[in-house]
Write a protein that holds these residues in place. Structure first.
Motif, mmCIF file in Angstrom:
data_model
loop_
_atom_site.group_PDB
_atom_site.id
_atom_site.type_symbol
_atom_site.label_atom_id
_atom_site.label_comp_id
_atom_site.label_asym_id
_atom_site.label_seq_id
_atom_site.Cartn_x
_atom_site.Cartn_y
_atom_site.Cartn_z
ATOM 1 N N PRO A 186 0.819 -1.219 0.000
ATOM 2 C CA PRO A 186 0.000 0.000 0.000
ATOM 3 C C PRO A 186 0.850 1.265 0.000
ATOM 4 O O PRO A 186 0.466 2.275 -0.599
ATOM 5 C CB PRO A 186 -0.810 -0.132 1.299
ATOM 6 C CG PRO A 186 -0.858 -1.601 1.577
ATOM 7 C CD PRO A 186 0.455 -2.139 1.099
ATOM 8 N N VAL A 187 2.017 1.219 0.640
ATOM 9 C CA VAL A 187 2.896 2.394 0.688
ATOM 10 C C VAL A 187 3.382 2.752 -0.711
ATOM 11 O O VAL A 187 3.356 3.921 -1.119
ATOM 12 C CB VAL A 187 4.091 2.141 1.628
ATOM 13 C CG1 VAL A 187 5.104 3.283 1.524
ATOM 14 C CG2 VAL A 187 3.615 1.993 3.065
ATOM 15 N N PHE A 188 3.834 1.737 -1.468
ATOM 16 C CA PHE A 188 4.311 1.998 -2.831
ATOM 17 C C PHE A 188 3.163 2.494 -3.705
ATOM 18 O O PHE A 188 3.332 3.433 -4.498
ATOM 19 C CB PHE A 188 4.916 0.727 -3.434
ATOM 20 C CG PHE A 188 5.361 0.898 -4.864
ATOM 21 C CD1 PHE A 188 6.586 1.474 -5.163
ATOM 22 C CD2 PHE A 188 4.539 0.501 -5.918
ATOM 23 C CE1 PHE A 188 6.996 1.648 -6.481
ATOM 24 C CE2 PHE A 188 4.937 0.671 -7.232
ATOM 25 C CZ PHE A 188 6.166 1.246 -7.516
ATOM 26 N N ARG A 189 2.008 1.870 -3.560
ATOM 27 C CA ARG A 189 0.852 2.260 -4.368
ATOM 28 C C ARG A 189 0.477 3.717 -4.103
ATOM 29 O O ARG A 189 0.233 4.495 -5.040
ATOM 30 C CB ARG A 189 -0.308 1.322 -4.045
ATOM 31 C CG ARG A 189 -1.531 1.490 -4.910
ATOM 32 C CD ARG A 189 -2.575 0.443 -4.562
ATOM 33 N NE ARG A 189 -3.851 0.754 -5.153
ATOM 34 C CZ ARG A 189 -4.196 0.459 -6.395
ATOM 35 N NH1 ARG A 189 -3.339 -0.155 -7.178
ATOM 36 N NH2 ARG A 189 -5.388 0.776 -6.860
ATOM 37 N N LYS A 190 0.459 4.105 -2.834
ATOM 38 C CA LYS A 190 0.122 5.492 -2.489
ATOM 39 C C LYS A 190 1.185 6.452 -2.993
ATOM 40 O O LYS A 190 0.875 7.558 -3.457
ATOM 41 C CB LYS A 190 -0.038 5.620 -0.976
ATOM 42 C CG LYS A 190 -1.304 4.956 -0.432
ATOM 43 C CD LYS A 190 -1.387 5.108 1.082
ATOM 44 C CE LYS A 190 -2.645 4.422 1.624
ATOM 45 N NZ LYS A 190 -2.728 4.513 3.102
ATOM 46 N N ALA A 191 2.451 6.048 -2.906
ATOM 47 C CA ALA A 191 3.529 6.919 -3.366
ATOM 48 C C ALA A 191 3.440 7.156 -4.869
ATOM 49 O O ALA A 191 3.624 8.282 -5.349
ATOM 50 C CB ALA A 191 4.884 6.314 -3.006
#
Length: 409
Positions: A186-191
């Motif tokens: 989720p962190v990569f997706r949000k970034a």
């Protein structure tokens, strides 16, 4: 060519070397273990939203065996020069001019996503300058669904709806139905979503020009004849595995492999599975007969992959309402429904507007859709996925089942 021998990942963020060819500025960085190196260099060509820093792991790994050059053509990566008058073929010719001006030996281009089209065209148009070719995320854009999604994205940008554009682009790059398999956090997706949402006006214009080049591209007059390796993400819906396989079949000496548990960003999601194939390929060694994390396709499979990547089901509740932004409503019946699109029947006008459509179905939020084909079998459509909440609700409706290494329009 004089290579730098002091490579570290931090250097990828430093100012590049620049050469000018016919008024066009080309940005590059070149590394090797020796200043003068006559071996065939690996040439890295990235896709949209990628910079030299995206390739830190690849450069670090490849330098043990090869010189490595990172290249940004006009309007690519960190090169801010706009080039609306250049088409894909002319950009590919700039790669050849770059090699000639720096007196490089035959290159081994690695083209990812948008870069794959440039790398493939370079190889086809300048065969003597290309020793080997590695492609992932083939962007020939002959599939109607992909073209209409690209056109919708451009329309949203023209209207200043950057948030909706970003959501649709993210869904294309990272298949929401397979996030657990691909391991996208989720962190990569949000970034990545934030990166797209925060595009500057100049970056938006560069994206627009690059997209128009893809839409204007009418296809390959000839295909690469050099040794070629084509890598396809198993769950890539944006550039689908069957499209990779068809491209490989048209090449003179191509191998095609499907990377398990990966989508459009296979090179970054499944680094080791990809490296287990490209390491021997670039070193001119035979590919392993079996490799963990991938499946090599034999020649008889290349033109026969299934073209449907997601389950399309007849919903229990087939009644739905098709709405247009101008206020019209039509009662319709859904004959097929999936996360990426479907098919419906109804008494619709013969000449449908291209934009402004929404589908109301059961307890789902209204889904923005894009018409593809309207014929005696009904209206085939794809979902725009420009609304995050609506896309999430639709994704929760569909639970991924084991799928063939292929995809659908």
């Amino acid at each position: 060519m004089r290579y730098r021998t002091d490579y570290s990942a931090t250097l990828l963020a430093s100012p590049p070397d620049v050469i000018e060819i016919a008024g066009w500025r080309l940005h590059y960085q070149a590394y090797s273990t020796r200043q003068r190196d006559t071996r065939a260099p690996v040439l890295l060509l990235g896709g949209a939203f990628q910079s030299f820093r995206s390739f830190a792991a690849e450069v670090d790994e490849l330098l043990g065996e090869h010189p490595v050059i990172l290249l940004d053509l006009p309007s690519q990566g960190g090169n801010l020069q706009l080039a609306p008058e250049l088409d894909l073929e002319q950009l590919a010719d700039l790669i050849a001019a770059f090699a000639e001006q720096l007196q490089l030996p035959a290159l081994m281009p690695v083209g990812l996503s948008y870069g794959s089209a440039l790398a493939a065209l370079f190889a086809a148009r300048h065969p003597r300058r290309c020793a080997r070719l590695l492609l992932a995320g083939i962007t020939a854009f002959g599939r109607p669904g992909a073209r209409r999604m690209l056109e919708e994205g451009l329309a949203l940008l023209e209207e200043g709806r950057l948030g909706e554009f970003a959501q649709g682009a993210l869904t294309g790059l990272l298949n929401p139905l397979h996030l657990q398999e691909t391991g996208v956090s989720p962190v990569f997706r949000k970034a990545l979503l934030r990166q797209i949402q925060r595009l500057t006006p100049l970056e938006v214009e560069r994206y627009r020009q690059n997209s128009l080049r893809l839409l204007a591209f009418t296809g390959f007059d000839s295909h690469p004849q050099c040794p070629t390796l084509v890598l396809a993400g198993e769950h890539d819906h944006f550039t689908q595995p069957w499209e990779h396989a068809h491209f490989a079949a048209a090449c003179g000496m191509a191998e095609c492999a499907v990377i398990h548990q990966a989508d459009h960003l296979a090179q970054f999601e499944r680094r080791e599975a990809c490296a287990a194939l490209y390491r021997p390929f670039l070193c001119e060694r035979p590919l392993p007969a079996r490799s963990s994390g991938s499946t090599r396709l034999h020649a008889g499979q290349l033109l026969n992959l299934e073209k449907r990547c997601e389950p399309r089901r007849t919903p229990r509740q087939q009644h739905a309402v098709l709405l247009h932004d101008e206020g019209q409503r039509w009662a319709v019946e859904l004959s097929e429904l999936g996360f990426f699109g479907g098919r419906l029947q109804g008494d619709l006008p013969a000449d449908l507007p291209q934009r402004g459509w929404r589908l109301s179905h059961g307890d789902l939020p209204e889904q923005h859709l894009i018409p593809l084909r309207h014929d005696e079998q009904g209206l085939a459509f794809v979902f725009a996925h420009s609304d995050a909440a609506a896309s999430q609700a639709l994704a929760e409706r569909f639970h991924p089942a084991p799928q063939p290494a292929a995809a659908c329009a």
